[in-house]
Design an enzyme around this catalytic site. Structure first.
Site, mmCIF file in Angstrom:
data_model
loop_
_atom_site.group_PDB
_atom_site.id
_atom_site.type_symbol
_atom_site.label_atom_id
_atom_site.label_comp_id
_atom_site.label_asym_id
_atom_site.label_seq_id
_atom_site.Cartn_x
_atom_site.Cartn_y
_atom_site.Cartn_z
ATOM 1 N N THR A 12 2.892 2.356 -5.591
ATOM 2 C CA THR A 12 1.517 2.813 -5.411
ATOM 3 C C THR A 12 1.466 4.209 -4.820
ATOM 4 O O THR A 12 0.609 5.023 -5.174
ATOM 5 C CB THR A 12 0.752 1.829 -4.512
ATOM 6 O OG1 THR A 12 0.733 0.546 -5.132
ATOM 7 C CG2 THR A 12 -0.680 2.273 -4.271
ATOM 8 N N SER A 61 8.139 -1.832 -8.284
ATOM 9 C CA SER A 61 8.936 -2.506 -7.257
ATOM 10 C C SER A 61 9.263 -3.964 -7.567
ATOM 11 O O SER A 61 10.291 -4.455 -7.078
ATOM 12 C CB SER A 61 8.284 -2.378 -5.884
ATOM 13 O OG SER A 61 7.013 -2.978 -5.847
ATOM 14 N N THR A 95 5.052 -1.479 -2.565
ATOM 15 C CA THR A 95 4.986 -2.416 -1.435
ATOM 16 C C THR A 95 5.357 -3.849 -1.806
ATOM 17 O O THR A 95 5.638 -4.653 -0.918
ATOM 18 C CB THR A 95 3.585 -2.417 -0.810
ATOM 19 O OG1 THR A 95 2.611 -2.777 -1.795
ATOM 20 C CG2 THR A 95 3.248 -1.048 -0.224
#
Length: 330
Positions: A12, A61, A95
């Site tokens: 992000t 991720s 994240t």
């Protein structure tokens, strides 16, 4: 000014949405900045250190795992060796799996400088994005002498967290990263970095794990226990070649009879079993029952971090007593 390297892996913090109000579906835009592009978008970072962009690649991720972890360890080695006077390293990361990458690095890095993993909850293009300030604060932490010897650190929302302890607790809120049981190490405030404690468990670079010449990690799976679980998932993991299983059990560390039977089969095959809990906080205590079953208590590690530590432990020993020592030490 102190010199800090910035490695971008996507996420992000690197994402550009369709507009300033695109804070949820920005991934559909398909635009992610490389490390140098992020630094260009937030030039204020150069006010707190001389920040050097290190080329890597953008990886969502959820796709990050062993290959990327090994690459990042080796890249940190390379950056330190080739950059005279380097004070620290910042790694930008999505994240979703940030806490796992940070914990792996905290167990395997051999570099003497601080490494700070940073992300954001809002894309770089969003109104009131946290990407810029998170990056600035991560650089401040990486450049600080106080951050040395603390393993890999995590910085979001002005909070400095230890990689072992921090976990993502909310899908979208800014205060998503929390360290249950123990709290933050400090805060990145506007006037200074305010430190309050140091982690006591063993940390990089002073660890017994060296993955540089390894081609893979032992397979370790997580079995999430739930009401009525009958061991089917555990047996599937065994069939897939699991060398270790982390049981994410009911708090404070129990599984269903069906899962217990399957885990007993795993132990009979020589598979290491670590008992964790799905509660998200608190220790799994040593007990007569766990000892009788041959399970190793996972302490207060959440299941995803217990999996990482068990996989690394299996690279140095298969002795249950030694693995129990590793879980108590790390």
């Amino acid at each position: 000014m102190r010199k800090v390297a910035f490695i971008g892996t996507g996420g992000t913090i690197a994402s550009i949405g369709k507009g300033p109000l695109d804070t949820v579906d920005y991934g559909a835009n398909g635009v992610m900045l490389q490390a140098d592009g992020i630094l260009d978008r937030f030039p204020e970072v150069q006010q707190v250190a001389e920040v050097i962009a290190v080329p890597y690649r953008n990886v969502p991720s959820p796709q990050i795992g062993w290959p990327e972890w090994k690459e990042l360890v080796l890249l940190c080695d390379k950056v330190v060796a080739e950059t005279p006077g380097l004070a620290g390293i910042v790694i930008g990361h999505g994240t979703a799996s940030l806490e796992e990458t940070a914990y792996f690095l905290s167990l395997t890095l051999k570099v003497p400088v601080p490494v700070v993993v940073v992300g954001s909850q809002r894309p770089a293009s969003a109104l009131s994005t946290d990407a810029g300030l998170n990056l600035v604060n991560a650089v401040r932490v990486a450049a600080s002498e106080e951050a040395r010897g603390l393993g890999a650190l995590v910085l979001l929302n002005d909070e400095i967290q230890a990689a072992r302890e921090v976990t993502k607790t909310s899908t979208g809120r800014m205060q998503t990263f929390r360290s249950p049981d123990v709290g933050v190490l400090g805060h990145a405030d506007g006037d200074r970095l305010a430190w309050y404690r140091r982690p006591l468990r063993r940390l990089a670079p002073e660890t017994e794990f060296d993955i540089r010449r390894r081609e893979s990690l032992p397979r370790v799976d997580i079995a999430y226990s739930h009401a009525g679980a009958d061991g089917t998932a555990i047996r599937a993991f065994l069939a897939a070649g699991a060398e270790g299983i982390v049981a994410a059990g009911f708090a404070p560390g129990f599984v269903t009879p069906g899962d217990a039977a399957a885990l007993a089969e795993a132990r009979a095959r020589g598979v290491t079993v670590v008992q964790s809990t799905r509660a998200g906080s608190g220790r799994v205590f040593p007990s007569t029952k766990l000892a009788a079953m041959g399970f190793i208590p996972g302490d207060n590690l959440n299941p995803q971090k217990a999996r990482i530590l068990l996989a690394l432990a299996l690279t140095v020993t298969r002795d249950p007593a030694e693995i129990a020592r590793i879980f108590a030490m790390y």
